[in-house]
Design a protein around this motif. Structure first.
Motif, PDB file in Angstrom:
ATOM      1  N   PRO A 164      69.984   8.671  48.836  1.00 41.85           N
ATOM      2  CA  PRO A 164      68.864   7.926  48.242  1.00 41.85           C
ATOM      3  C   PRO A 164      67.540   8.622  48.540  1.00 41.85           C
ATOM      4  O   PRO A 164      67.406   9.338  49.537  1.00 41.85           O
ATOM      5  N   PRO A 165      66.549   8.441  47.691  1.00 40.52           N
ATOM      6  CA  PRO A 165      65.230   9.010  47.965  1.00 40.52           C
ATOM      7  C   PRO A 165      64.581   8.319  49.157  1.00 40.52           C
ATOM      8  O   PRO A 165      65.004   7.252  49.587  1.00 40.52           O
TER       9      PRO A 165
ATOM     10  N   ASN B  30      69.527  14.106  43.036  1.00 38.32           N
ATOM     11  CA  ASN B  30      70.251  12.933  42.545  1.00 38.32           C
ATOM     12  C   ASN B  30      70.110  12.802  41.041  1.00 38.32           C
ATOM     13  O   ASN B  30      69.002  12.861  40.521  1.00 38.32           O
TER      14      ASN B  30
ATOM     15  N   PHE C 172      62.957   6.643  36.870  1.00 40.99           N
ATOM     16  CA  PHE C 172      64.088   6.820  37.781  1.00 40.99           C
ATOM     17  C   PHE C 172      63.704   7.857  38.833  1.00 40.99           C
ATOM     18  O   PHE C 172      63.552   9.040  38.537  1.00 40.99           O
ATOM     19  N   VAL C 173      63.531   7.391  40.074  1.00 38.12           N
ATOM     20  CA  VAL C 173      62.921   8.210  41.117  1.00 38.12           C
ATOM     21  C   VAL C 173      63.690   9.503  41.374  1.00 38.12           C
ATOM     22  O   VAL C 173      63.096  10.560  41.586  1.00 38.12           O
ATOM     23  N   SER C 174      65.016   9.439  41.343  1.00 37.09           N
ATOM     24  CA  SER C 174      65.815  10.637  41.620  1.00 37.09           C
ATOM     25  C   SER C 174      66.181  11.411  40.358  1.00 37.09           C
ATOM     26  O   SER C 174      66.914  12.384  40.421  1.00 37.09           O
TER      27      SER C 174
ATOM     28  N   ASP D  84      65.812   3.467  41.688  1.00 33.13           N
ATOM     29  CA  ASP D  84      66.808   4.510  41.840  1.00 33.13           C
ATOM     30  C   ASP D  84      68.146   3.944  41.389  1.00 33.13           C
ATOM     31  O   ASP D  84      68.201   2.883  40.773  1.00 33.13           O
ATOM     32  N   GLU D  85      69.237   4.644  41.702  1.00 28.36           N
ATOM     33  CA  GLU D  85      70.556   4.193  41.266  1.00 28.36           C
ATOM     34  C   GLU D  85      70.934   2.889  41.960  1.00 28.36           C
ATOM     35  O   GLU D  85      70.928   2.796  43.178  1.00 28.36           O
TER      36      GLU D  85
END
Length: 293
Positions: A73-74, A3, A186-188, A167-168
Motif C-alpha cells: 500500500p502507499p 502498484n 488512484f494513488v498507486s 487505493d486498491e
C-alpha cells in the motif's frame, strides 16, 4: 508507482461501473437508518461545497492482504500529496470555491494527520470505530450491524463527492458502483489507470445489461423443473451424467470433462431461470423481457 490495479483479476472499467450501478439503482436501496445518517450529514456539511472523498486503509491487516497479491500500500504522505495537488487544481478552475474533504479511514492517526495538513474545518468524517476501538468491536458479534452501518455510510458519502482519492480496496470499488461518474484519483495507479477509471462506457447501461444477460443466458439448454420430468426423461438425464463421469474416471478426455461441466452449468442456470420466473420480481422486471421469458 509499482502498484497497479490491472494486476488484479478483474480491473474495473467504465462498463463495469455503469452496469453495476444500473442494477444497484433498480434493485437496492440503503436501509432507512443509514439513509437518514447520510442525508443529514451531507446536507449539513457537504451540500454547498466541492467535495473530495478520500479512502485510506493503512491497518496492518490490509497491508497483509495486499501482500497476497504482491502489492504494497502507499504511504500516508502519498495520499496527502495527491489531495494537495487536487486542491490546487480545483482552486485554479473554481476560484473561491469552498473545498471539503470527506475522509474514511481505519486509523485515528490518519484523521489527525489530514486535519493538521488541511485544517479542522475542512476535513470531515463520521463518528466511527478506528484503530484499537475497531479491533475491540470485531470481537463482539453484537457490533456487526453497527460496523456495517458505519462502513456503508462512508461509502455513500464518498459516492456523493465530486472527486475520489483512494487505493486498491473493495470499499473503493463499491463507491465507484454507487457513482459511476465519480472522478478517480488512484494513488498507486499510473496514467493508464487514470484513463481507464475515468473513461466513459461505450454503451448505455440498458445495453450493457442486455449484453450481460445475453452472455449468461444464451446458448443454454433449458431444463424444466425436475418434478416436470417424465420417468424416461429422468433416466436419460442420469445416463448422460453417468456417462460423463465414467469418461472422467477412465478416459479423462477433454470432451467428456467439457460435457459434464456444460451440463451442470446449464442445469444451474435453468434452475435460476425457473426460480426467477416464479419470483415476485419477474412480473414487473426488465430482466424478464431481456431473458426472453
Amino acid at each position: 508507482m509499482e502498484n497497479k490495479v490491472t494486476e488484479y483479476f478483474q480491473p474495473i472499467t467504465a462498463e463495469t461501473r455503469a452496469l453495476v450501478n444500473h442494477v444497484i439503482s433498480g434493485y437496492l436501496q440503503p436501509a432507512a437508518r443509514v439513509k437518514n445518517i447520510v442525508d443529514t450529514f451531507y446536507q449539513s456539511s457537504m451540500s454547498n461545497s466541492v467535495n473530495i472523498g478520500v479512502h485510506v486503509r493503512l491497518k496492518a491487516a490490509h497491508t497483509e492482504e495486499m501482500a497476497l497479491f504482491h502489492q504494497t500500500p502507499p504511504k500516508l504522505k502519498d495520499f496527502v500529496q495527491v489531495v494537495q495537488h487536487l486542491i490546487k487544481d480545483i482552486g485554479a478552475a473554481n476560484s473561491g470555491s469552498d473545498i471539503r474533504i470527506f475522509l474514511a479511514s481505519d486509523l485515528d492517526e490518519v484523521i489527525e494527520e489530514f486535519k493538521s495538513k488541511f485544517g479542522e474545518n475542512r476535513v470531515l468524517h463520521i463518528g466511527a470505530f478506528r484503530g484499537e476501538s475497531l479491533d475491540k468491536k470485531f470481537t463482539k458479534k453484537s457490533s456487526g450491524q453497527q460496523l456495517g452501518d458505519q462502513v456503508f455510510s462512508d461509502i455513500l458519502l464518498m459516492a456523493k463527492c465530486d472527486y475520489f482519492v483512494h487505493d486498491e480496496s473493495n470499499v473503493a470499488s463499491v463507491v465507484y458502483y454507487f457513482n459511476p461518474n465519480l472522478k478517480s484519483y488512484f494513488v498507486s495507479g499510473d496514467a493508464s489507470d487514470f484513463r481507464r477509471l475515468n473513461a466513459q462506457p461505450h454503451f448505455d447501461s440498458e445495453e450493457l445489461l442486455r449484453q450481460a444477460v445475453a452472455r449468461e443466458t444464451g446458448n443454454l439448454m433449458i431444463i424444466p423443473d425436475w418434478q416436470d420430468f417424465s420417468s424416461w426423461a429422468r433416466l436419460k438425464t442420469w445416463v448422460r451424467v453417468l456417462r460423463g463421469f465414467l469418461g472422467l474416471l477412465f478416459t479423462e478426455q477433454a470432451a467428456d470433462i467439457a460435457q459434464v461441466k456444460c451440463f451442470y452449468n446449464n442445469l444451474k442456470w435453468s434452475k435460476c431461470r425457473n426460480e426467477f420466473v416464479r419470483s415476485k420480481f419477474a412480473s414487473n422486471s426488465d430482466m424478464k423481457k431481456l431473458m426472453g421469458l
